[in-house]
Design an enzyme around this catalytic site. Structure first.
Site, PDB file in Angstrom:
ATOM      1  N   LYS A  60       0.860  -1.183   0.000  1.00 26.20           N
ATOM      2  CA  LYS A  60       0.000   0.000   0.000  1.00 26.20           C
ATOM      3  C   LYS A  60       0.900   1.238   0.000  1.00 26.20           C
ATOM      4  O   LYS A  60       1.239   1.783   1.042  1.00 26.20           O
ATOM      5  CB  LYS A  60      -0.911  -0.058   1.232  1.00 26.20           C
ATOM      6  CG  LYS A  60      -2.174   0.742   1.084  1.00 26.20           C
ATOM      7  CD  LYS A  60      -3.179   0.341   2.159  1.00 26.20           C
ATOM      8  CE  LYS A  60      -4.215   1.437   2.419  1.00 26.20           C
ATOM      9  NZ  LYS A  60      -5.070   1.758   1.295  1.00 26.20           N
TER      10      LYS A  60
HETATM   11  N1  PPE Z   1      -8.017  -1.843  -2.662  1.00 25.39           N
HETATM   12  C1  PPE Z   1      -7.490  -0.610  -2.608  1.00 25.39           C
HETATM   13  C2  PPE Z   1      -6.834  -0.060  -3.817  1.00 25.39           C
HETATM   14  C3  PPE Z   1      -7.549   0.116  -1.415  1.00 25.39           C
HETATM   15  O1  PPE Z   1      -7.012   1.335  -1.349  1.00 25.39           O
HETATM   16  C4  PPE Z   1      -8.204  -0.440  -0.295  1.00 25.39           C
HETATM   17  C5  PPE Z   1      -8.301   0.322   0.986  1.00 25.39           C
HETATM   18  C6  PPE Z   1      -8.742  -1.739  -0.405  1.00 25.39           C
HETATM   19  C7  PPE Z   1      -8.622  -2.417  -1.599  1.00 25.39           C
HETATM   20  C8  PPE Z   1      -9.369  -2.433   0.761  1.00 25.39           C
HETATM   21  O2  PPE Z   1      -8.391  -2.801   1.701  1.00 25.39           O
HETATM   22  P1  PPE Z   1      -8.709  -2.922   3.251  1.00 25.39           P
HETATM   23  O3  PPE Z   1      -8.975  -1.528   3.743  1.00 25.39           O
HETATM   24  O4  PPE Z   1      -7.507  -3.517   3.833  1.00 25.39           O
HETATM   25  O5  PPE Z   1      -9.916  -3.772   3.370  1.00 25.39           O
HETATM   26  N2  PPE Z   1      -8.457   1.724   0.822  1.00 25.39           N
HETATM   27  C9  PPE Z   1      -8.189   2.582   1.950  1.00 25.39           C
HETATM   28  C10 PPE Z   1      -8.039   4.019   1.505  1.00 25.39           C
HETATM   29  C11 PPE Z   1      -9.269   4.767   1.160  1.00 25.39           C
HETATM   30  C12 PPE Z   1      -8.975   6.223   0.898  1.00 25.39           C
HETATM   31  O6  PPE Z   1      -9.798   6.877   0.236  1.00 25.39           O
HETATM   32  O7  PPE Z   1      -7.955   6.751   1.382  1.00 25.39           O
HETATM   33  C13 PPE Z   1      -9.205   2.386   3.061  1.00 25.39           C
HETATM   34  O8  PPE Z   1     -10.274   1.847   2.834  1.00 25.39           O
HETATM   35  O9  PPE Z   1      -8.887   2.773   4.183  1.00 25.39           O
END
Ligand code: PPE
Length: 309
Positions: A161
């Site tokens: 990330k």
């Molecule tokens: N894919 C991406 C590209 C992504 O950024 C997130 C989280 C996810 C999947 C889901 O991952 P998880 O949160 O571990 O279930 N995106 C983060 C950022 C959002 C933002 O606008 O900043 C979040 O949900 O916190």
């Protein structure tokens, strides 16, 4: 989300608690120029047993792991970051909040080789409601397949990330919004479904659940893992290494997003094609309800997913 009117005034930075307005970096910070930072998004929920961070250990592990390809060595032990976060929430008396830890190459010299730059670390926490709106959780969102592809895991590690590559998500998000949609779905280089700009994606067909495998250039979402486990415990068959084509989106019985910010958000249309009945479907509803029960702390069997404040 604006910060102005919020009741939060402290940020943890490089080992100290500083006033919100003093949490500054130099304009020649490496991470600002080249996007050499890694971050997390975590939620703390106001459970029946008090405020608790959801799956903190997994998020922390992903933060350290995300730094590996970039040699970003976080100069704090996991316990120190845990203590800092708990204290940050306590000091600001937050019952529920979004937590944003970030580690990045700081100010020393520019140029692509960051090895002389320090690694700075900060943690902020603030209240953050439903990512795509309260109504979205109930009614579902209208989404569009983006004309921007998700960058391939052969170009940039997609299981990390990393701050810089989020420009890809920003492009998809801006495009969707300017075309009147709430959110985007990105296809990967091969043309398979990857994920949303900030969410993983689930598909329901004939009572079974599918989500793109981790080699499809998507993030190994912690909410994705949670949904898979909850769904299996509810008795569903979940294919978590699926390859999903664009066409399958249109003929799905149900679709939903998962993410820390987005939680479990139903998708009611893709490219103006109604999905199912054009509202939250029954399987999505059951999983979403289970998820909300979980984060309210009502499901004792998952108690070890919580770090109490
Ligand atoms: N894919 C991406 C590209 C992504 O950024 C997130 C989280 C996810 C999947 C889901 O991952 P998880 O949160 O571990 O279930 N995106 C983060 C950022 C959002 C933002 O606008 O900043 C979040 O949900 O916190």
């Amino acid at each position: 989300m604006g910060f102005d009117e919020m009741d939060v005034d402290t940020i943890w930075m490089d080992g100290e608690f500083v006033d919100w307005e003093d949490a500054q970096v130099h304009v020649l910070t490496h991470g600002l120029h080249y996007g050499t930072g890694v971050f997390e998004g975590v939620r703390c929920y106001d459970t029946v047993d008090g405020p608790a961070i959801f799956r903190w250990e997994e998020h922390l592990q992903r933060l350290y792991d995300s730094g590996k390809p970039y040699d970003i060595e976080i100069p704090f032990e996991p316990e120190e970051l845990t203590d800092a976060t708990v204290e940050l929430i306590r000091r600001q008396d937050l019952q529920s909040c979004y937590i944003r830890p970030i580690a990045f190459y700081g100010y020393e010299e520019l140029g692509l080789n960051p090895s002389n730059c320090p690694v700075n670390v900060a943690i902020a926490a603030w209240p953050w409601g439903a990512y795509l709106g309260e109504e979205a959780l109930e009614e579902g969102v209208d989404v569009a397949v983006s004309s921007w592809r998700k960058y391939a895991s052969s170009q940039i590690p997609t299981n990390a990330k990393t701050t810089g590559p989020y420009v890809n998500s920003v492009l998809a998000s801006l495009e969707a919004k300017s075309n009147g949609y709430v959110e985007a779905i990105l296809l990967n280089k091969e043309g398979h479904v990857a994920e949303g700009p900030g969410e993983n994606l689930f598909l329901v067909r004939d009572g079974e659940i599918f989500t793109s495998g981790l080699a499809e250039s998507n993030l190994d979402g912690i909410t994705r893992r949670t949904v898979i486990e909850l769904a299996r415990d509810l008795g569903y068959t979940v294919y978590d290494q699926a390859t999903i084509s664009r066409g399958e989106l249109y003929t799905a019985d149900e679709l939903f997003f998962s993410g820390t910010a987005a939680e479990v958000t139903p998708i009611r249309s893709v490219d103006d094609n109604e999905i199912g009945e054009g509202t939250k479907g029954p399987v999505t509803d059951e999983i979403q309800q289970e998820f909300f029960d979980l984060i309210e702390g009502k499901l004792d069997e998952y108690d070890d997913w919580f770090t109490y404040i």
